[in-house]
Design a protein around this motif. Sequence first.
Motif, PDB file in Angstrom:
ATOM      1  N   VAL A 167       1.333  -1.309  -0.130  1.00 28.68           N
ATOM      2  CA  VAL A 167      -0.038   0.052  -0.333  1.00 28.68           C
ATOM      3  C   VAL A 167       0.592   1.654  -0.101  1.00 28.68           C
ATOM      4  O   VAL A 167       0.789   2.558  -0.361  1.00 28.68           O
ATOM      5  CB  VAL A 167      -0.969  -0.405   1.299  1.00 28.68           C
ATOM      6  N   SER A 168       1.872   1.013   1.048  1.00 32.88           N
ATOM      7  CA  SER A 168       3.066   2.210   0.664  1.00 32.88           C
ATOM      8  C   SER A 168       3.347   2.282  -0.938  1.00 32.88           C
ATOM      9  O   SER A 168       3.731   3.997  -1.169  1.00 32.88           O
ATOM     10  CB  SER A 168       3.549   2.563   2.322  1.00 32.88           C
ATOM     11  N   GLU A 205       1.240   4.461  -3.586  1.00 32.39           N
ATOM     12  CA  GLU A 205       0.546   5.135  -2.307  1.00 32.39           C
ATOM     13  C   GLU A 205       1.971   6.491  -3.271  1.00 32.39           C
ATOM     14  O   GLU A 205       1.636   8.077  -3.167  1.00 32.39           O
ATOM     15  CB  GLU A 205       0.070   6.130  -1.290  1.00 32.39           C
ATOM     16  N   ASN A 238      -0.427  -6.454   0.414  1.00 33.57           N
ATOM     17  CA  ASN A 238      -0.444  -6.648   1.962  1.00 33.57           C
ATOM     18  C   ASN A 238      -1.766  -5.483   2.191  1.00 33.57           C
ATOM     19  O   ASN A 238      -2.117  -4.987   3.582  1.00 33.57           O
ATOM     20  CB  ASN A 238       0.145  -5.746   3.067  1.00 33.57           C
ATOM     21  N   ASP A 239      -3.327  -5.400   1.678  1.00 28.24           N
ATOM     22  CA  ASP A 239      -4.095  -5.157   2.094  1.00 28.24           C
ATOM     23  C   ASP A 239      -4.990  -5.968   1.664  1.00 28.24           C
ATOM     24  O   ASP A 239      -6.206  -5.735   0.485  1.00 28.24           O
ATOM     25  CB  ASP A 239      -4.236  -3.340   2.086  1.00 28.24           C
ATOM     26  N   TYR A 250      -8.884  -4.267   2.089  1.00 37.69           N
ATOM     27  CA  TYR A 250      -9.469  -3.185   1.443  1.00 37.69           C
ATOM     28  C   TYR A 250      -9.403  -1.928   2.809  1.00 37.69           C
ATOM     29  O   TYR A 250      -9.689  -1.122   2.459  1.00 37.69           O
ATOM     30  CB  TYR A 250     -10.084  -2.726   0.570  1.00 37.69           C
ATOM     31  N   GLU A 251      -8.506  -2.930   3.921  1.00 38.73           N
ATOM     32  CA  GLU A 251      -9.195  -1.650   5.191  1.00 38.73           C
ATOM     33  C   GLU A 251      -8.334  -0.287   4.727  1.00 38.73           C
ATOM     34  O   GLU A 251      -8.736   1.014   5.074  1.00 38.73           O
ATOM     35  CB  GLU A 251      -8.810  -2.536   6.578  1.00 38.73           C
ATOM     36  N   HIS A 252      -6.684  -0.500   4.581  1.00 36.58           N
ATOM     37  CA  HIS A 252      -5.978   0.536   4.745  1.00 36.58           C
ATOM     38  C   HIS A 252      -5.896   1.761   2.892  1.00 36.58           C
ATOM     39  O   HIS A 252      -6.601   3.033   3.240  1.00 36.58           O
ATOM     40  CB  HIS A 252      -4.730   0.407   4.331  1.00 36.58           C
ATOM     41  N   ARG A 253      -7.172   1.154   1.898  1.00 34.73           N
ATOM     42  CA  ARG A 253      -6.817   2.005   1.124  1.00 34.73           C
ATOM     43  C   ARG A 253      -8.176   2.293   1.109  1.00 34.73           C
ATOM     44  O   ARG A 253      -8.629   3.906   0.877  1.00 34.73           O
ATOM     45  CB  ARG A 253      -7.263   1.014  -0.594  1.00 34.73           C
ATOM     46  N   LYS A 303      -9.513   3.986   3.803  1.00 33.13           N
ATOM     47  CA  LYS A 303      -9.041   4.370   5.042  1.00 33.13           C
ATOM     48  C   LYS A 303      -8.425   5.505   4.450  1.00 33.13           C
ATOM     49  O   LYS A 303      -9.517   6.969   4.370  1.00 33.13           O
ATOM     50  CB  LYS A 303      -8.485   3.698   5.663  1.00 33.13           C
ATOM     51  N   ARG A 304      -7.747   5.429   3.758  1.00 32.72           N
ATOM     52  CA  ARG A 304      -7.021   6.249   2.810  1.00 32.72           C
ATOM     53  C   ARG A 304      -7.644   7.033   2.118  1.00 32.72           C
ATOM     54  O   ARG A 304      -7.856   8.683   1.854  1.00 32.72           O
ATOM     55  CB  ARG A 304      -5.738   5.605   2.077  1.00 32.72           C
ATOM     56  N   GLU A 330     -10.150   9.754   3.856  1.00 32.42           N
ATOM     57  CA  GLU A 330      -9.155  10.562   3.963  1.00 32.42           C
ATOM     58  C   GLU A 330      -9.184  11.843   3.148  1.00 32.42           C
ATOM     59  O   GLU A 330      -9.058  13.068   3.347  1.00 32.42           O
ATOM     60  CB  GLU A 330      -8.243  10.708   4.569  1.00 32.42           C
TER      61      GLU A 330
END
Length: 248
Positions: free
Chosen positions: A116-117, A120, A131-132, A135-138, A140-141, A144
């Motif tokens: 993810v990092s 981005e 590593n997602d 899709y939680e991190h994506r 959330k991003r 935001e």
Amino acid sequence: MNDNEYIHSATSHHKTPPGLIIARGRLKDARKWFEIRGWRLLPHDDRGRAILAWGADHAYLASPTNPKRSIRNWCRSVASWLSKDELEQIVATTIDPCHNKVWTHDQSAAVLEIGVSDREAHQLWFIGADNDPNYEHRLKRKREKNAARAKKSRGKNSSGRNPGRPALQLSGEARLARKRAQDAKRAKELRARKKAAAEQAQSDVAASRKNASRHITEIGSATEFSVTQPHCPSSAERLKRDGADLDP
């Protein structure tokens, strides 16, 4: 219409398939990722061959008019260490109709080892993340970013004043008098609504009494059934019906 006009007319009205756009976008992001990793060529190992097969599938989809040439050009550009037989084997495997050439965003990220990092930071939007899985991190991003965009839009269109009506500059006594007047007005409106509801209820009751039906015991005559007694023919009538002559 000459040949150039025909080609221009055909290409201007032709819609590019979404799969072709995704394939070309992923190959472009892959080359960007190779440059970030410092790879002039793919590593000569299992990982490099897995990436090579992934790229061959996308090269096939990126050039529907001549997929074989597209596959060869891709393989030669990132894996010049391939022998001629190995290259032809990759081409034959890729163009096989039974070969599955569909890759999801996250499957592509797993082959290229992109998280993810990384996605981005380097804006690899045609490739997912390895590593997602949920899709939680994506997500959330994304929330935001949407919040920041909405805040920027509100600030751009804002007049600078606080939301709502401006506060009245009243003294303590004037504020208390205004509050009492508002309370009295609300109480009066509430009494008026209750009175109207009671009058409507009384009107409904009076209407129901005026149009009331007769008591059930008084409508017996209306519900009686007419019963006709059966007629029994006499012996003479039966003989006459049967055709017998009763005269001497």
